[in-house]
Design an enzyme around this catalytic site. Structure first.
Site, PDB file in Angstrom:
ATOM      1  N   GLU A 169      13.623 -25.990  14.796  1.00  0.00           N
ATOM      2  CA  GLU A 169      13.264 -26.056  13.366  1.00  0.00           C
ATOM      3  C   GLU A 169      11.988 -26.848  13.111  1.00  0.00           C
ATOM      4  O   GLU A 169      11.976 -27.776  12.307  1.00  0.00           O
ATOM      5  CB  GLU A 169      14.436 -26.645  12.578  1.00  0.00           C
ATOM      6  CG  GLU A 169      15.704 -25.827  12.748  1.00  0.00           C
ATOM      7  CD  GLU A 169      16.898 -26.384  11.966  1.00  0.00           C
ATOM      8  OE1 GLU A 169      16.823 -27.528  11.480  1.00  0.00           O
ATOM      9  OE2 GLU A 169      17.897 -25.663  11.850  1.00  0.00           O
ATOM     10  N   ASN A 217      14.014 -22.434  18.458  1.00  0.00           N
ATOM     11  CA  ASN A 217      15.133 -22.057  17.587  1.00  0.00           C
ATOM     12  C   ASN A 217      14.828 -22.431  16.136  1.00  0.00           C
ATOM     13  O   ASN A 217      14.351 -23.539  15.865  1.00  0.00           O
ATOM     14  CB  ASN A 217      16.383 -22.817  18.061  1.00  0.00           C
ATOM     15  CG  ASN A 217      17.659 -22.368  17.384  1.00  0.00           C
ATOM     16  OD1 ASN A 217      18.004 -21.185  17.458  1.00  0.00           O
ATOM     17  ND2 ASN A 217      18.357 -23.285  16.740  1.00  0.00           N
ATOM     18  N   GLU A 287      23.125 -19.001  15.706  1.00  0.00           N
ATOM     19  CA  GLU A 287      24.027 -19.845  14.894  1.00  0.00           C
ATOM     20  C   GLU A 287      24.610 -19.077  13.717  1.00  0.00           C
ATOM     21  O   GLU A 287      24.780 -19.626  12.623  1.00  0.00           O
ATOM     22  CB  GLU A 287      23.256 -21.074  14.370  1.00  0.00           C
ATOM     23  CG  GLU A 287      22.566 -21.891  15.456  1.00  0.00           C
ATOM     24  CD  GLU A 287      21.909 -23.164  14.939  1.00  0.00           C
ATOM     25  OE1 GLU A 287      22.102 -23.506  13.751  1.00  0.00           O
ATOM     26  OE2 GLU A 287      21.199 -23.818  15.720  1.00  0.00           O
ATOM     27  N   ASP A 289      26.381 -17.568  10.678  1.00  0.00           N
ATOM     28  CA  ASP A 289      27.521 -17.626   9.766  1.00  0.00           C
ATOM     29  C   ASP A 289      27.063 -17.021   8.446  1.00  0.00           C
ATOM     30  O   ASP A 289      25.868 -16.880   8.198  1.00  0.00           O
ATOM     31  CB  ASP A 289      28.111 -19.049   9.599  1.00  0.00           C
ATOM     32  CG  ASP A 289      27.101 -20.141   9.340  1.00  0.00           C
ATOM     33  OD1 ASP A 289      26.036 -19.839   8.752  1.00  0.00           O
ATOM     34  OD2 ASP A 289      27.373 -21.306   9.703  1.00  0.00           O
TER      35      ASP A 289
HETATM   36  C1  XIL Z   1      24.826 -28.867  12.414  1.00  0.00           C
HETATM   37  C2  XIL Z   1      26.203 -29.217  12.934  1.00  0.00           C
HETATM   38  O1  XIL Z   1      27.014 -28.065  12.901  1.00  0.00           O
HETATM   39  C3  XIL Z   1      26.808 -30.292  12.118  1.00  0.00           C
HETATM   40  O2  XIL Z   1      28.042 -30.710  12.659  1.00  0.00           O
HETATM   41  C4  XIL Z   1      25.868 -31.474  12.069  1.00  0.00           C
HETATM   42  O3  XIL Z   1      26.404 -32.467  11.205  1.00  0.00           O
HETATM   43  C5  XIL Z   1      24.514 -31.052  11.558  1.00  0.00           C
HETATM   44  O4  XIL Z   1      24.023 -29.995  12.363  1.00  0.00           O
HETATM   45  N1  XIL Z   1      20.777 -25.766  12.479  1.00  0.00           N
HETATM   46  C6  XIL Z   1      20.955 -26.245  13.736  1.00  0.00           C
HETATM   47  C7  XIL Z   1      22.228 -26.915  14.078  1.00  0.00           C
HETATM   48  O5  XIL Z   1      20.115 -26.005  14.604  1.00  0.00           O
HETATM   49  O6  XIL Z   1      22.040 -27.948  15.014  1.00  0.00           O
HETATM   50  C8  XIL Z   1      22.924 -27.479  12.873  1.00  0.00           C
HETATM   51  O7  XIL Z   1      24.208 -27.957  13.265  1.00  0.00           O
HETATM   52  C9  XIL Z   1      23.026 -26.424  11.806  1.00  0.00           C
HETATM   53  C10 XIL Z   1      21.678 -25.946  11.381  1.00  0.00           C
END
Ligand code: XIL
Length: 618
Positions: A169, A217, A287, A289
Site C-alpha cells: 500500500e 500489494n 485479500e 472480501d
Molecule cells: C488488517 C488485519 O486484518 C487487521 O487484523 C489489522 O488490525 C489491520 O490490518 N490491507 C492489508 C492487510 O494489507 O494487512 C490489512 O489487514 C487489511 C487491509
C-alpha cells in the site's frame, strides 16, 4: 500414377488415428470443498489466518476455526503475524513464534503460506515511531533497520513462504496517485528517491530468499484508474531494469457499491491483469472480501448476499480466465475473524463462511465459478506440432497440425470430428473452436478440450512467419487465447504412424490397398502408398477442400529412400478423398532389400520426414 479410387475411407481412417491421441478431460465429480475445486483448477485458494499473535485465545486451537481453515483452504497468509509490530517488538529482538505456528499448521495440512508484509506505512512497533521521528535519525539508519528486518524475516521463513508481499500500500488514492508519506519513503525515508525505497526492499528480499515470489500489494488497483496507472508505471520500470518483482497483489476489499456496476467491473479487472501479464507479472487476489451493511446481529439481507455472491463469482471467473492470475485468497476464515466489523462500522458478512462456520451464498457461487468457468486457453509455440510426426518449430502451408492447448475446459468436453460445410469443405468451427492463422480461420480435423487439429491455410506460403490464435465460443461469449508467432517453412513433412506415436510402422498401403505391416509386407517392384502431411504447397489447393483427384502435385521436388535405397516416386500430391493438406506419396519398392521393417524417408524440397517410420518389405 495409379488409379486412386478406393481411397475415400482413408479420411475416416486418418481422423480415427488422430482421435486416439486425445487425452481425457479431468473429472470434476466429487468436489465438495473450495479447496478441492480450486486444486482441480490449479489455483491456490487461501485465507488470512491468525494464531495468538496479539494474545490469547489462539485461534488455531479453536477446532471449528482450524477445521474450516484446513478443509476449505489450501493456502494461508498470516493476517498480522508476520507484520513488523509482531515480528520485531523491540529493536533487533525478533518474535517469529506466531508466524512459525501458522507455518507449522499449514505444513501439517498441505497448505501454502503467503508472507505479509515486509514494508508498510503502518502496523509497525511502538519503539519505531519515536526512532523514525527523531531529528537525529538519518536515512542511512532507516535503511539499516529496513534491510536488517527484511533480511532477518525472509531468511527465517525461506523455503516456507512461497510468496511475499514485500511492500504494501505505497500509493495514494489521489489523482494522480503518488507515493504516500511513510517512515520508509520520506519521514525520514531510507534515502533513495521516488520508488527507489520499494526497489531496494525488493532487492533485499530477493537476496534473502531468491526462490520466493515477490509481490507489491495494494487496494483499489483492481480496476483501471490513476492508482493502477501509478503501480503499472512502477512495475514496468522495475521489469525493464531487472528489479526482482514477480507479482502484484490485488487486495480486493469490495462492497456492493452500486451493484451490478460494482468496482472493479469484470472487464476492468481482466484489463488490469492483462496489462501486467504483458510484463510477465503474476496477479494474486490477495485479500478479497465484500462487505455488506449488517443488522445488530452482524447479518446481511438475503438479497444482498446474492449480489455479493455474484461479485465473488465474477472475480473468480476473471481470475480463472487470466493465465497470470495465480492465487485467490479471502481476508479471513469466517465472519468470526473478519476485520470488517471493527474497521467499517455497520458492515460485515463479508466472507464465504458465516458465524457458524457454515457456507454462505458466496461459497456456492465460488464453487460454481470453480467448476464451470471456462478459462482463456494458453497457446505456446511448443504445443503446435505436426499431426503425423509431432515435430514442431515451424509450420508449412497445408500442414495438418495438432495443437495441445493447456488450460482447462478449452473446447468441447467430448471429441467433435470434422464436418463438411455447405460447400463441401472442412468446417472452420467445430463445437465452438476456431484456430486462426494471420486471422484466417483454418479447416479443422477435430476438436476437443485440450486438443485441436487444424489444417494450416495454404495462404501462409511465402510468408516468413504466421500468427496463430485460437478461440472458443461455447455460446455466451468467446474466450480468446494469446497469439503466438511461428516461422513458416516450405515443407515440414511427416508420415502418419499406425500407432499414432510418430514412429514405427507407417500409415502405408500396399498396391492392393491393404494396410502394410509385418504380416503384410510389400514385394519389390510393387507400389506402396504413404500418407502424411506437411508437404508444403500443392498446385490448385483450396483450404478445407477434399482433394479433387489426380493432378495437383506437391510443388517442390520429391525423392525417397526405403532401407537407404532410392525408391522411385510415382506420385506425390493430395490424397484423393482426404482434406487438402494430407498428402499421399506413391513409391515403387526397390529390389535387394532385407525382408522385414525398413526405414522409409521422403524428402520434399530440402526437408525430410521424421526418422523411425518403417515399411514392411519381403
Ligand atoms: C488488517 C488485519 O486484518 C487487521 O487484523 C489489522 O488490525 C489491520 O490490518 N490491507 C492489508 C492487510 O494489507 O494487512 C490489512 O489487514 C487489511 C487491509
Amino acid at each position: 500414377m495409379r488409379n486412386t479410387t478406393g481411397k475415400r475411407n482413408e479420411l475416416r481412417k486418418l481422423a480415427a488415428w488422430m482421435a486416439v491421441l486425445l487425452a481425457g478431460a479431468a473429472p470434476l465429480a466429487g468436489q465438495t470443498t473450495l479447496r478441492q475445486a480450486a486444486a482441480a483448477r490449479g489455483i491456490p485458494f487461501g485465507a488470512a489466518a491468525s494464531a495468538d499473535e496479539y494474545g490469547p485465545p489462539d485461534l488455531l486451537k479453536n477446532t471449528n476455526y482450524a477445521n474450516l481453515l484446513s478443509t476449505q483452504y489450501d493456502m494461508l497468509e498470516p493476517g498480522n503475524a508476520m507484520k513488523w509490530d509482531v515480528t520485531q517488538p523491540a529493536l533487533n529482538t525478533y518474535n517469529f513464534q506466531p508466524g512459525d505456528e501458522l507455518v507449522a499448521f499449514a505444513q501439517a495440512n498441505g497448505m501454502r503460506v503467503r508472507g505479509h508484509n515486509l514494508c508498510w506505512h503502518t502496523q509497525f512497533p511502538s519503539w519505531l515511531q519515536p526512532y523514525a521521528s527523531s531529528s537525529t535519525t538519518t536515512p542511512a539508519d532507516m535503511a539499516t533497520l529496513l534491510q536488517n528486518h527484511i533480511t532477518t524475516e525472509v531468511t527465517h521463513f525461506a523455503g516456507k513462504v512461497f510468496a511475499w508481499d514485500v511492500v504494501n500500500e505505497a500509493f495514494t488514492d489521489t489523482t494522480p496517485s503518488v507515493l504516500g508519506d511513510s517512515i520508509w519513503y520520506d519521514q525520514p525515508g531510507i534515502g533513495p528517491s521516488g520508488t527507489g525505497y520499494i526497489e531496494q526492499a525488493f532487492r533485499w528480499a530477493h537476496a534473502a530468499d531468491p526462490n520466493a515470489l515477490l509481490f507489491y500489494n495494494d487496494y483499489s488497483i483492481e480496476g483501471p484508474g490513476a492508482k493502477f496507472n501509478a503501480v503499472l508505471a512502477m512495475v514496468t520500470d522495475f521489469v525493464n531494469r531487472g528489479v526482482p518483482i514477480n507479482g502484484v497483489g490485488f487486495e480486493m476489499h469490495l462492497e456492493l457499491n452500486g451493484y451490478p456496476n460494482f468496482y472493479p467491473s469484470p472487464a476492468g479487472l481482466a484489463q488490469n491483469m492483462q496489462a501486467l501479464a504483458a510484463l510477465g507479472i503474476q496477479v494474486h487476489i490477495s485479500e478479497m472480501d465484500v462487505r455488506l451493511p449488517v443488522n445488530s446481529s452482524g447479518l446481511a439481507t438475503a438479497a444482498e448476499l446474492q449480489q455479493q455472491a455474484q461479485i465473488y463469482q465474477d472475480v473468480m471467473t476473471v481470475c480463472l480466465q487470466q493465465p497470470n492470475c495465480t492465487a485467490f485468497q479471502v481476508w479471513g476464515v469466517s465472519y468470526n475473524d473478519s476485520w470488517i466489523p471493527s474497521f467499517f462500522s455497520g458492515y460485515g458478512a463479508a466472507l464465504p463462511f458465516d458465524f457458524n462456520y457454515q457456507p454462505t451464498p458466496a461459497f456456492s457461487s465460488l464453487m460454481t465459478a470453480l467448476t464451470t468457468a471456462t478459462p482463456a486457453p494458453v497457446l505456446k509455440t511448443t504445443q503446435v506440432v505436426n499431426a503425423a510426426g509431432y515435430q514442431g518449430g515451424a509450420v508449412s502451408p497445408g500442414e495438418i497440425v495438432t495443437i495441445f492447448a493447456a488450460g482447462y475446459g478449452f473446447g468441447p468436453a467430448s471429441l467433435v470430428n470434422y464436418q463438411l460445410d455447405s460447400s463441401g469443405k472442412f468446417s472452420t468451427n467445430l463445437g465452438g473452436v476456431e484456430v486462426l492463422f494471420d486471422g484466417v480461420p483454418a479447416p479443422l480435423v477435430y476438436a476437443e478440450a485440450g486438443q485441436v487439429s487444424a489444417v494450416v491455410p495454404f495462404e501462409v506460403a511465402g510468408e516468413q512467419q504466421t500468427a496463430i490464435q485460437y478461440r472458443y465460443n461455447p455460446g455466451g461469449g468467446t474466450v480468446v487465447s494469446n497469439t503466438v508467432t511461428m516461422p513458416v517453412a516450405a515443407a515440414v513433412p511427416a508420415i502418419f504412424s499406425l500407432a499414432e506415436t510418430g514412429s514405427g510402422p507407417g500409415a502405408i498401403e500396399n498396391q492392393d490397398y491393404s494396410i502394410n505391416g509385418a504380416s503384410n509386407p510389400a514385394a519389390s517392384g510393387t507400389e506402396i502408398q504413404i500418407f502424411g502431411t506437411g508437404g508444403g504447397s500443392v498446385a490448385d489447393a483450396i483450404d478445407g477442400a477434399l482433394a479433387p483427384g489426380a493432378g495437383s502435385l506437391v510443388t517442390q521436388p520429391v525423392t525417397a529412400t526405403i532401407g537407404g535405397v532410392n525408391a522411385q516416386v510415382d506420385y506425390a500430391g493430395p490424397a484423393p478423398g482426404l482434406v487438402n493438406g494430407a498428402i499421399q506419396v506413391n513409391l515403387t519398392v526397390p529390389s535387394g532389400l532385407t525382408p522385414g521393417p525398413q526405414p522409409v524417408v521422403i524428402t520434399i524440397g530440402t526437408a525430410q520426414t521424421q526418422a523411425g517410420i518403417t515399411v514392411a518389405v519381403k
